[in-house]
Design a protein around this motif. Structure first.
Motif, PDB file in Angstrom:
ATOM      1  N   GLU B  33      32.188  -0.875  -5.909  1.00 12.77           N
ATOM      2  CA  GLU B  33      31.050  -0.452  -6.749  1.00 12.77           C
ATOM      3  C   GLU B  33      31.239  -0.936  -8.189  1.00 12.77           C
ATOM      4  N   GLU B  34      32.447  -0.757  -8.712  1.00 11.30           N
ATOM      5  CA  GLU B  34      32.735  -1.233 -10.073  1.00 11.30           C
ATOM      6  C   GLU B  34      32.538  -2.750 -10.166  1.00 11.30           C
ATOM      7  N   GLN B  35      32.980  -3.444  -9.110  1.00 10.53           N
ATOM      8  CA  GLN B  35      32.843  -4.915  -9.124  1.00 10.53           C
ATOM      9  C   GLN B  35      31.388  -5.349  -9.253  1.00 10.53           C
ATOM     10  N   LEU B 135      18.535  -1.038  -7.391  1.00 12.18           N
ATOM     11  CA  LEU B 135      18.258  -0.673  -5.998  1.00 12.18           C
ATOM     12  C   LEU B 135      19.507  -0.810  -5.137  1.00 12.18           C
ATOM     13  N   VAL B 136      20.199  -1.941  -5.310  1.00 10.09           N
ATOM     14  CA  VAL B 136      21.338  -2.257  -4.461  1.00 10.09           C
ATOM     15  C   VAL B 136      22.526  -1.331  -4.761  1.00 10.09           C
ATOM     16  N   LYS B 137      22.733  -1.054  -6.053  1.00 10.53           N
ATOM     17  CA  LYS B 137      23.799  -0.118  -6.432  1.00 10.53           C
ATOM     18  C   LYS B 137      23.541   1.252  -5.815  1.00 10.53           C
ATOM     19  N   GLY B 138      22.282   1.675  -5.852  1.00  6.61           N
ATOM     20  CA  GLY B 138      21.912   2.960  -5.259  1.00  6.61           C
ATOM     21  C   GLY B 138      22.197   2.984  -3.765  1.00  6.61           C
ATOM     22  N   ILE B 156      18.171   6.905   6.952  1.00  6.80           N
ATOM     23  CA  ILE B 156      16.807   6.372   7.002  1.00  6.80           C
ATOM     24  C   ILE B 156      16.345   5.975   5.596  1.00  6.80           C
ATOM     25  N   ALA B 157      16.655   6.837   4.615  1.00  2.87           N
ATOM     26  CA  ALA B 157      16.294   6.517   3.225  1.00  2.87           C
ATOM     27  C   ALA B 157      16.956   5.206   2.798  1.00  2.87           C
ATOM     28  N   ILE B 158      18.208   4.995   3.188  1.00  4.10           N
ATOM     29  CA  ILE B 158      18.920   3.760   2.818  1.00  4.10           C
ATOM     30  C   ILE B 158      18.238   2.554   3.473  1.00  4.10           C
ATOM     31  N   LYS B 159      17.871   2.714   4.739  1.00  3.80           N
ATOM     32  CA  LYS B 159      17.192   1.626   5.451  1.00  3.80           C
ATOM     33  C   LYS B 159      15.861   1.292   4.763  1.00  3.80           C
ATOM     34  N   ILE B 203      24.344  -7.789  -0.582  1.00  2.47           N
ATOM     35  CA  ILE B 203      25.067  -6.528  -0.811  1.00  2.47           C
ATOM     36  C   ILE B 203      24.244  -5.364  -0.256  1.00  2.47           C
ATOM     37  N   GLY B 204      22.923  -5.454  -0.417  1.00  3.79           N
ATOM     38  CA  GLY B 204      22.036  -4.445   0.182  1.00  3.79           C
ATOM     39  C   GLY B 204      22.199  -4.409   1.695  1.00  3.79           C
ATOM     40  N   ASP B 205      22.230  -5.588   2.333  1.00  4.53           N
ATOM     41  CA  ASP B 205      22.416  -5.645   3.791  1.00  4.53           C
ATOM     42  C   ASP B 205      23.734  -4.999   4.211  1.00  4.53           C
ATOM     43  N   HIS B 206      24.796  -5.347   3.496  1.00  4.02           N
ATOM     44  CA  HIS B 206      26.110  -4.780   3.847  1.00  4.02           C
ATOM     45  C   HIS B 206      26.123  -3.257   3.665  1.00  4.02           C
TER      46      HIS B 206
END
Lengths: 238, 238
Positions: B33-35, B135-138, B156-159, B203-206
């Motif tokens: 996350e820091e990275q 968005l992606v960090k969240g 589901i929210a993440i998806k 990163i979002g996909d992962h």
């Protein structure tokens, strides 16, 4: 009842289960190899029929991933495997993830090809990626060959091929940037080639990962994140 | 000797081993996350010091991956775990692969930033990626939170966040193409933003994958490659 026979039977069944998994992984690998070839041909020749074939195979690849995953988990729960068997199951769980992602990259290329057809660039041949495609196909084929023969001898060669892939990829990107700068009308087309080249480069990375998982399986040592020299020592260790 | 006590002791030790693994995965997640944060800030502010921090952390992430991997394998060999424990170990093996790849994407952004400094685009702020970054960090934070609480409710929210990420990514790419076409002098800069946006999208996909692995761990069902409706049924199943 002859206990020895039961013992042999259980062991034979276990062997069959392990062989079945390896066979399925190689089948999945074969399908994914076809997907790359078809996706790249579809892109280069703007062949929609080929692109559709790639997309159709996606479900099969996904369901093989889930099926193999479940079989590995069941064997881990039922058989309590050790040593090579345990390593094979763990490596298999990782190999199928890489294979599935290779399939996804091919699907990306195929979907882009489907979108391309609607544009002006219909008759363009996108030849830039030819050499990169050959390199990457060779890497995946050799990685699957390592798995088929349970032999890590070619892993260093595969790792060195990956360096070639990175150089070829870099050279394609530089050419594309030059072409975009020369004439902005080239931009859309250049970006299509750029995405395809990126997908192929990723496929090279995943193929490299697969060969590392096979090395772990055969040699019992994790060889990710190490140099070619260290890798050579592991491979040559009896 | 009291067998029961030994039993309890072994079980307590087993619990501790499992907790230790989960703790290490969350530590690895925190570093990753820091990275992301540092890589994106480095890119947007052309801050080389920040970029170097991201690259320095790469070795730590790699060695945590290998360490956790080994601990999972040892427990599989020694403890012959079943049910939740087995699923947790298998899911962990997959989660750390996704975390390591997220780290790699941040390193990509950081390395590009190091190269940027040498160009003319020094004082440019690259603000386009701001919303995508948030968005992606969240998504990653929520996925790690699911893991920390062993709770699949937010999956589901993440998806759905991932769909937002894809839309935002598509919109950035379209803007960049327009800008490149308007003025070819924008091309190099636009491609830098494009690569960064692509890394964030990945990163979002992962992060999405991680939340799926947690769902498998908690609910005992593989939820990859299924629709949001099917996923909802799995989540709501007691």
């Amino acid at each position: 009842m002859d206990n020895k026979k039961i013992g042999q039977h259980i062991s034979r069944q276990f062997n069959e289960e392990m062989e079945d998994i390896r066979h399925k992984v190689l089948t999945m690998g074969g399908i994914v190899e076809e997907q790359i070839e078809q996706a790249a041909q579809a892109f280069m020749q703007c062949n929609l029929e080929q692109a559709e074939k790639v997309i159709q195979k996606d479900d099969l690849v996904d369901s093989l991933e889930i099926e193999i995953d479940q079989e590995c988990t069941e064997i881990l729960a039922r058989r309590q495997p050790a040593a090579f068997d345990l390593r094979m199951l763990i490596a298999t769980l990782k190999i199928i993830t890489d294979l599935e992602r290779i399939g996804d990259e091919s699907v990306r290329i195929a979907k882009m090809t489907m979108a391309l057809e609607k544009t002006e660039y219909y008759h363009d041949k996108y030849h830039e990626i030819h050499h990169l495609l050959d390199l990457v196909k060779g890497m995946l084929h050799n990685s699957l060959d390592c798995l088929a023969r349970l032999d890590a001898d070619n892993v260093i060669a595969i790792k060195m091929e990956d360096e070639k892939v990175d150089r070829e990829y870099g050279s394609i990107i530089r050419q594309l940037i030059t072409r975009m700068m020369e004439d902005p009308r080239n931009i859309t087309r250049a970006l299509d080639v750029l995405w395809t080249a990126r997908s192929l480069e990723r496929i090279g990375d995943h193929s490299c990962n697969i060969s590392e998982h096979v090395t772990y399986m055969v040699k019992g040592q994790d060889v990710r994140h190490i140099s070619c020299e260290e890798l050579e020592k592991v491979i040559n260790k009896q």
